[in-house]
Design a protein around this motif. Structure first.
Motif, mmCIF file in Angstrom:
data_model
loop_
_atom_site.group_PDB
_atom_site.id
_atom_site.type_symbol
_atom_site.label_atom_id
_atom_site.label_comp_id
_atom_site.label_asym_id
_atom_site.label_seq_id
_atom_site.Cartn_x
_atom_site.Cartn_y
_atom_site.Cartn_z
ATOM 1 N N THR A 197 0.790 -1.416 0.541
ATOM 2 C CA THR A 197 0.006 -0.121 -0.219
ATOM 3 C C THR A 197 0.808 1.321 0.464
ATOM 4 N N ARG A 198 2.129 0.652 -0.175
ATOM 5 C CA ARG A 198 3.089 2.456 -0.241
ATOM 6 C C ARG A 198 2.317 2.905 -1.360
ATOM 7 N N THR A 199 2.540 2.172 -2.414
ATOM 8 C CA THR A 199 2.175 3.388 -3.352
ATOM 9 C C THR A 199 0.559 2.847 -4.150
ATOM 10 N N GLY A 200 0.012 2.860 -3.134
ATOM 11 C CA GLY A 200 -1.118 2.195 -3.392
ATOM 12 C C GLY A 200 -1.693 0.769 -3.909
ATOM 13 N N CYS A 201 -2.895 0.094 -3.860
ATOM 14 C CA CYS A 201 -2.949 -1.303 -4.360
ATOM 15 C C CYS A 201 -4.538 -1.225 -4.294
ATOM 16 N N SER A 202 -5.640 -2.099 -5.135
ATOM 17 C CA SER A 202 -6.454 -2.433 -5.043
ATOM 18 C C SER A 202 -6.327 -4.515 -4.393
ATOM 19 N N THR A 203 -7.826 -4.558 -4.137
ATOM 20 C CA THR A 203 -7.983 -6.207 -3.440
ATOM 21 C C THR A 203 -7.716 -6.822 -4.492
ATOM 22 N N VAL A 204 -7.585 -6.425 -5.560
ATOM 23 C CA VAL A 204 -7.768 -7.142 -6.309
ATOM 24 C C VAL A 204 -6.094 -7.827 -6.912
ATOM 25 N N GLU A 205 -5.493 -6.440 -6.711
ATOM 26 C CA GLU A 205 -3.865 -6.881 -6.756
ATOM 27 C C GLU A 205 -3.334 -7.228 -5.975
ATOM 28 N N ALA A 206 -3.814 -6.476 -5.046
ATOM 29 C CA ALA A 206 -2.985 -6.930 -3.814
ATOM 30 C C ALA A 206 -2.584 -8.825 -3.244
ATOM 31 N N ALA A 207 -4.232 -9.273 -3.850
ATOM 32 C CA ALA A 207 -4.930 -10.515 -4.068
ATOM 33 C C ALA A 207 -3.763 -11.869 -4.627
ATOM 34 N N ARG A 208 -3.420 -10.660 -5.763
ATOM 35 C CA ARG A 208 -3.031 -11.669 -7.096
ATOM 36 C C ARG A 208 -1.661 -11.582 -6.335
ATOM 37 N N MET A 209 -0.663 -10.521 -6.403
ATOM 38 C CA MET A 209 0.525 -10.042 -5.297
ATOM 39 C C MET A 209 1.333 -11.092 -4.634
ATOM 40 N N LEU A 210 -0.158 -11.064 -3.452
ATOM 41 C CA LEU A 210 0.701 -11.973 -1.896
ATOM 42 C C LEU A 210 0.363 -13.776 -2.943
ATOM 43 N N GLY B 136 1.169 4.779 8.108
ATOM 44 C CA GLY B 136 1.939 3.756 7.859
ATOM 45 C C GLY B 136 3.138 3.779 7.003
ATOM 46 N N ARG B 137 2.910 4.723 6.051
ATOM 47 C CA ARG B 137 4.448 5.121 5.883
ATOM 48 C C ARG B 137 5.506 5.018 7.005
ATOM 49 N N ALA B 138 5.154 6.101 8.463
ATOM 50 C CA ALA B 138 6.225 5.653 8.773
ATOM 51 C C ALA B 138 6.721 4.801 8.902
ATOM 52 N N LEU B 139 5.891 3.716 9.798
ATOM 53 C CA LEU B 139 6.764 2.548 10.086
ATOM 54 C C LEU B 139 7.177 2.028 8.732
ATOM 55 N N LEU B 140 7.093 1.592 7.518
ATOM 56 C CA LEU B 140 7.632 1.103 6.576
ATOM 57 C C LEU B 140 9.151 2.215 6.575
ATOM 58 N N ALA B 141 8.807 3.707 6.741
ATOM 59 C CA ALA B 141 10.239 4.347 6.553
ATOM 60 C C ALA B 141 10.924 3.953 7.748
ATOM 61 N N ALA B 142 10.439 2.953 8.881
ATOM 62 C CA ALA B 142 11.272 2.883 10.153
ATOM 63 C C ALA B 142 11.982 1.849 9.778
ATOM 64 N N GLU B 143 11.662 1.167 9.256
ATOM 65 C CA GLU B 143 11.337 -0.985 8.780
ATOM 66 C C GLU B 143 13.287 -0.856 7.896
ATOM 67 N N ASN B 144 13.001 0.445 7.279
ATOM 68 C CA ASN B 144 14.160 0.608 6.103
ATOM 69 C C ASN B 144 15.017 1.389 6.743
ATOM 70 N N ARG B 145 15.159 2.374 7.629
ATOM 71 C CA ARG B 145 16.015 2.517 8.354
ATOM 72 C C ARG B 145 17.306 1.507 9.261
ATOM 73 N N ARG B 146 16.070 0.725 9.832
ATOM 74 C CA ARG B 146 16.838 -0.278 10.730
ATOM 75 C C ARG B 146 17.474 -0.973 9.894
ATOM 76 N N ALA B 147 17.697 -1.296 8.398
ATOM 77 C CA ALA B 147 17.807 -1.999 7.625
ATOM 78 C C ALA B 147 18.737 -1.464 7.179
ATOM 79 N N GLY B 148 19.571 -0.157 7.228
ATOM 80 C CA GLY B 148 20.092 0.303 6.563
ATOM 81 C C GLY B 148 20.091 1.021 4.928
ATOM 82 N N ARG B 149 18.881 0.580 4.565
ATOM 83 C CA ARG B 149 18.005 1.059 3.391
ATOM 84 C C ARG B 149 18.185 3.014 3.023
#
Length: 340
Positions: A269-282, A319-332
């Motif tokens: 959902t960082r860049t947005g996705c539909s239910t159909v796209e998410a189901a196919r993706m995962l 949600g984006r802040a949580l994802l950004a924290a994950e990236n910072r923790r991984a040094g990305r």
């Protein structure tokens, strides 16, 4: 320079491909595997995959040099391409005159082995050998990463949809990256040779490709249905986290916090996705996506917009802040790797 010439009708017939194209990913990755640039993006994947590809890598590399001409028949634009098996069947059904013409053109640029002559004549054994090599390569080099590849392309598709909604077709064309310039009515693309592609009302398919590198590419034969295959942005450590070198638990820190499926959905959902796209993706069911999204939405990490009977999910600031924290923790850093 590649120059794609649009008519007013063509601007109404631009579309983004619905997902990864199996054969474009194979051909682009075979070529990228032979290159030495893009080390920060593909270096870890190259080191992981090279020892795993004895026969299929050698065979395909001969047909797909890292620079210069490659045969168009290896990436068909017609027929059923919804599965790798169907796409390979379409490829193997290429008419003999086209096989002969394209392999003759390739032979003018590099020395080919003896079996290529049999392939050019449509020999069943040579075609079967090519088909087996494509399946073997996909299984060894790409399947371990395919979930990540699909997720990254779905995210790119959501980004293109947003560009289209915000600024129309011209914004979509102008946003394809630093190697693409929209100078109406011509799309100029950084390209190793001078080539003109006149659409003449046929429209254009934009095909995002995970392994396309470093610039967009297209078919050599301008009479074929027009397609522009373009690179996407990559997470800095994608080869480490996409499955090849993932920890035995298969769970990231964010996955341990939220549950792996919810963590993957939040990333989608960082860049947005539909239910159909998410189901196919995962590769989960639509009800499962809805259930997990309810939890993420209740926690304030995502929001959902419903239009025309479809649900579109987008990460909130939290949600984006949580994802950004994950990236910072991984040094990305921000989680996107710049071009080398």
């Amino acid at each position: 320079m590649l120059r794609i010439h649009f008519t007013p009708e063509d601007l109404t017939r631009v579309r983004v491909a619905p997902g990864p194209d199996f054969l474009w990913e194979i051909t682009n990755s075979v070529q990228t595997l032979q290159r030495t640039d893009g080390e920060r993006v593909f270096g870890a994947w190259r080191r992981w995959v090279r020892p795993r590809l004895p026969e299929s890598r050698r065979l395909l590399s001969l047909l797909l040099p890292p620079h210069g001409y490659s045969p168009d028949f290896l990436t068909p634009t017609s027929g059923d391409r919804t599965t790798l098996g169907a796409a390979v069947d379409t490829l193997l059904g290429t008419p003999r005159p086209r096989l002969r013409a394209e392999l003759t053109r390739l032979a003018a640029t590099r020395r080919l082995p003896g079996w290529a002559a049999a392939l050019a004549e449509g020999d069943p054994d040579a075609l079967a050998r090519l088909g087996k090599a494509l399946h073997a390569y996909q299984a060894e080099a790409l399947v371990p990463h395919w979930r990540h590849v699909r997720a990254a392309l779905e995210a790119d598709r959501a980004l293109r949809a947003r560009q289209l909604m915000d600024g129309g077709t011209e914004a979509l064309l102008a946003g394809l990256g630093p190697d693409v310039k929209w100078r109406p009515p011509v799309l100029e693309v950084t390209y190793p040779v001078d080539q003109h592609l006149r659409l003449n009302g046929r429209g254009l398919v934009l095909q995002p490709s995970f392994f396309c590198w470093p610039t967009p590419t297209t078919l050599a034969d301008s009479a074929l249905p027009p397609v522009l295959v373009h690179p996407i942005q990559h997470a800095a450590d994608w080869a480490d986290t996409a499955g090849a070198t993932e920890p035995a638990t298969g769970r990231s820190p964010l996955g341990r916090l939220l549950g792996q499926t919810r963590a993957d959905l939040l990333r989608a959902t960082r860049t947005g996705c539909s239910t159909v796209e998410a189901a196919r993706m995962l590769q989960v069911t639509h009800p499962a996506v809805s259930q997990h999204m309810n939890v993420l939405r209740g926690a304030g990490l995502t929001t959902t917009v419903r239009t025309a009977g479809r649900a579109f999910h987008v990460a909130t600031a939290e949600g984006r802040a949580l994802l950004a924290a994950e990236n910072r923790r991984a040094g990305r850093g921000p989680g996107v790797n710049p071009r080398p």
